[in-house]
Design an enzyme around this catalytic site. Structure first.
Site, PDB file in Angstrom:
ATOM      1  N   ILE A 172       0.816  -1.222   0.000  1.00  0.00           N
ATOM      2  CA  ILE A 172       0.000   0.000   0.000  1.00  0.00           C
ATOM      3  C   ILE A 172       0.847   1.270   0.000  1.00  0.00           C
ATOM      4  CG2 ILE A 172      -2.124  -0.939   0.964  1.00  0.00           C
ATOM      5  CD1 ILE A 172      -1.275  -0.164   3.724  1.00  0.00           C
TER       6      ILE A 172
ATOM      7  N   GLY B 157       8.514   3.850   0.107  1.00  0.00           N
ATOM      8  CA  GLY B 157       9.325   5.057   0.238  1.00  0.00           C
ATOM      9  C   GLY B 157      10.763   4.694   0.522  1.00  0.00           C
ATOM     10  N   GLY B 158      11.557   5.724   0.712  1.00  0.00           N
ATOM     11  CA  GLY B 158      12.987   5.517   0.964  1.00  0.00           C
ATOM     12  C   GLY B 158      13.236   4.699   2.215  1.00  0.00           C
ATOM     13  N   MET B 159      12.326   4.796   3.193  1.00  0.00           N
ATOM     14  CA  MET B 159      12.566   4.113   4.465  1.00  0.00           C
ATOM     15  C   MET B 159      11.957   2.711   4.490  1.00  0.00           C
ATOM     16  SD  MET B 159      14.365   6.342   5.810  1.00  0.00           S
ATOM     17  CE  MET B 159      14.642   5.525   7.369  1.00  0.00           C
ATOM     18  N   GLY B 160      11.357   2.276   3.405  1.00  0.00           N
ATOM     19  CA  GLY B 160      10.793   0.933   3.366  1.00  0.00           C
ATOM     20  C   GLY B 160       9.436   0.914   2.702  1.00  0.00           C
TER      21      GLY B 160
ATOM     22  N   LYS C 154       4.958  -2.634   8.166  1.00  0.00           N
ATOM     23  CA  LYS C 154       6.021  -1.851   7.527  1.00  0.00           C
ATOM     24  C   LYS C 154       7.302  -2.677   7.534  1.00  0.00           C
ATOM     25  CE  LYS C 154       7.922   2.747   7.275  1.00  0.00           C
ATOM     26  NZ  LYS C 154       7.768   4.136   7.690  1.00  0.00           N
TER      27      LYS C 154
ATOM     28  N   VAL D 127       5.184  -0.433   2.914  1.00  0.00           N
ATOM     29  CA  VAL D 127       4.094  -0.782   3.831  1.00  0.00           C
ATOM     30  C   VAL D 127       3.110  -1.690   3.092  1.00  0.00           C
ATOM     31  CG1 VAL D 127       2.278   0.101   5.339  1.00  0.00           C
ATOM     32  CG2 VAL D 127       4.336   1.463   4.966  1.00  0.00           C
TER      33      VAL D 127
ATOM     34  N   ASP E 200       9.504  14.779   9.601  1.00  0.00           N
ATOM     35  CA  ASP E 200       9.014  14.728   8.213  1.00  0.00           C
ATOM     36  C   ASP E 200       7.513  15.037   8.163  1.00  0.00           C
ATOM     37  OD1 ASP E 200       9.141  14.465   5.475  1.00  0.00           O
ATOM     38  OD2 ASP E 200       9.027  12.281   5.480  1.00  0.00           O
TER      39      ASP E 200
END
Lengths: 263, 220
Positions: A30, A33-36, A53, A38, A126
């Protein structure tokens, strides 16, 4: 050589988390992004849908967010490590939409969880409209604490600060507040103070910004705006217009009665 | 002994290209040719519109992976992939110039890069072909890493798509749980192979992460 479709399938295969043999079953991706990434998943143990996540490196997000028990912050249910070494954490699946129309009342509700986090030493880092969601029942949620307490952010909302402090979030909140589209010198002053290039000139935390916006809504004196005597008098009249109206009506009535009796 | 042209990354063949050991250089050369031959060849064909893409790619690779050619590479300034493509652009430009001289005045058609940019930019084309090449090499390594049945299941279910667990279980005469276990193992192994391969063909941790993002769409 493999086809474009096969490359796409392999991309998915390589990134798709393996939860076989666990209580969770991945349904679909769903967000990414850069951090992983979801995923929406089913928790078969409890028979409910959850969001999972996946982070490549061990992220402090799960532990940080788990400390923040607030109705405006998505709760974490579980965390762990996948067989391939990636870390994951399971949280409430938020059904809702990002906020499209921002009112000052909604803005105050965005500030609440951020102020709560600031009081516990956590800076989101953020904040932006796409990380704010309105739930099914009107709740306002601040999402994605993935880079909390770390330098980062999104252009347009990222403070030019050298160090991470609550003032970083105050800057982003100021940029969000500017999108309320209310034409007011007093509100402009709040935005200007929140988004000052110098972090020392901003509200120190989201709580102070929230208080000033609440004072604006109540028509009280602001920290961000020094007004002239005339402006103050005008605002006082406006704020007490109901009472003044009753007094004026009473005076008019007395004058009318007085004139009537003197005839 | 290795000359420190690049920050040392364990297993990086990009770093090994600068080695004084000829065996290390040969291994690095083989790996990088395996990854880059096809992307460069397609790039020469589709972006530069060269009919001699075979010879051109061959000639370029022969000189590109010599230590001297790579001395200009600075891992802090960008990815090895971009550096190599830039070298290839220059190589082709020189070739066109030389051909022009040979023809006394150069009646060869000079291809304007912008002419072909409408459908797909050179960057996008090269990255797409690079991704295809990385996965092709990774699949070959996967084939060598797991047993034939597991690879066959993986090919049918994940690579070609359309198969069901029950169909695979019937075809290979195993229980469905065996199918899901074998597939899980194949996927986990492929993921490890892809990430190891990316580490091999990059010169630093930062570059590895950037290339993983380019290949997989998220951080590795």
């Amino acid at each position: 050589m493999i086809s474009d479709q096969a490359v796409e399938r392999l991309r998915t295969v390589v990134t798709w988390p393996d939860f076989s043999g666990t209580r969770y079953e991945i349904v679909r991706e769903i967000g990414r992004g850069g951090m992983g990434s979801v995923y929406e998943a089913i928790d078969h143990e409890l028979g409910r849908r959850v969001a999972i996540k996946i982070a490549e490196a061990a992220s402090p997000e799960a532990r940080l967010t788990a400390q923040l028990e607030h109705p405006g912050i998505v709760p974490i249910h579980d965390a762990g490590t996948l067989a391939d070494g990636r870390s994951f954490y399971v949280m409430k699946l938020v059904r809702g939409e990002t906020i499209s129309e921002l009112t000052l009342r909604t803005f105050l509700r965005i500030c609440e969880p951020v102020a709560f986090a600031h009081a516990r030493g956590v800076v989101h880092c953020d904040l932006k409209p796409s990380n704010i969601m309105a739930g099914e029942f009107g709740e306002v949620l601040v999402l994605d604490w993935g880079i909390a307490n770390r330098r980062g952010g999104t252009e347009g909302y990222m403070a030019p600060d050298a160090v991470v402090s609550p003032a970083v979030d105050v800057f982003a909140l100021g940029r969000i507040l500017a999108q309320c589209g209310i034409d007011s010198r007093r509100l402009d002053a709040i935005v200007a103070m929140a988004t000052s290039p110098d972090p020392a000139m901003r509200y120190p935390t989201a709580a102070e910004l929230m208080d000033d916006v609440a004072r604006f809504l109540d028509g009280r004196d602001l920290v961000a705006y020094r007004e002239s005597a005339l402006e103050r008098a005008g605002r006082w009249v406006y704020r007490h217009r109901g009472l003044l109206g009753i007094i004026a009506a009473y005076i008019v009535m007395r004058v009318v009665i007085l004139i009537a009796f003197h005839r | 002994m290795t000359r420190r042209l690049f920050p040392t990354t364990r297993g990086s063949v990009v770093a090994a290209l600068a080695s004084d050991e000829s065996a290390d250089r040969a291994r690095a050369f083989d790996t990088l040719v395996g990854i880059y031959w096809t992307p460069l060849h397609r790039y020469a064909q589709n972006v530069h519109r060269r009919t001699d893409a075979d010879d051109l790619t061959q000639a370029f690779l022969a000189v590109a992976f010599e230590r001297e050619s790579l001395s200009a590479y600075d891992v802090r300034k960008g990815s090895f992939r971009t550096f190599l493509r830039t070298l290839f652009d220059r190589f082709i430009a020189n070739r066109i110039r030389d051909e022009g001289r040979l023809k006394r005045g150069g009646d060869l058609k000079r291809v304007d890069l912008t002419e072909h940019a409408a459908a797909e930019t050179p960057d996008v084309l090269f990255e797409r072909e690079w991704a295809r090449s990385v996965f092709t090499v990774a699949l070959e390594r996967l084939r060598q890493s797991i047993d034939d049945t597991a690879f066959a299941m993986f090919e049918e279910y994940d690579l070609r798509g359309g198969a069901r667990y029950a169909e695979l279980a019937a075809k290979f005469a195993v229980p469905e749980t065996t199918v899901t276990n074998r597939l899980a193992l194949a996927r986990r192994t492929l993921r490890k192979i892809v990430l190891d391969l990316l580490r091999e063909i990059t010169g630093s941790e930062h570059e590895f992460r950037a290339e993983a993002r380019a290949l997989l769409g998220s951080d590795a």
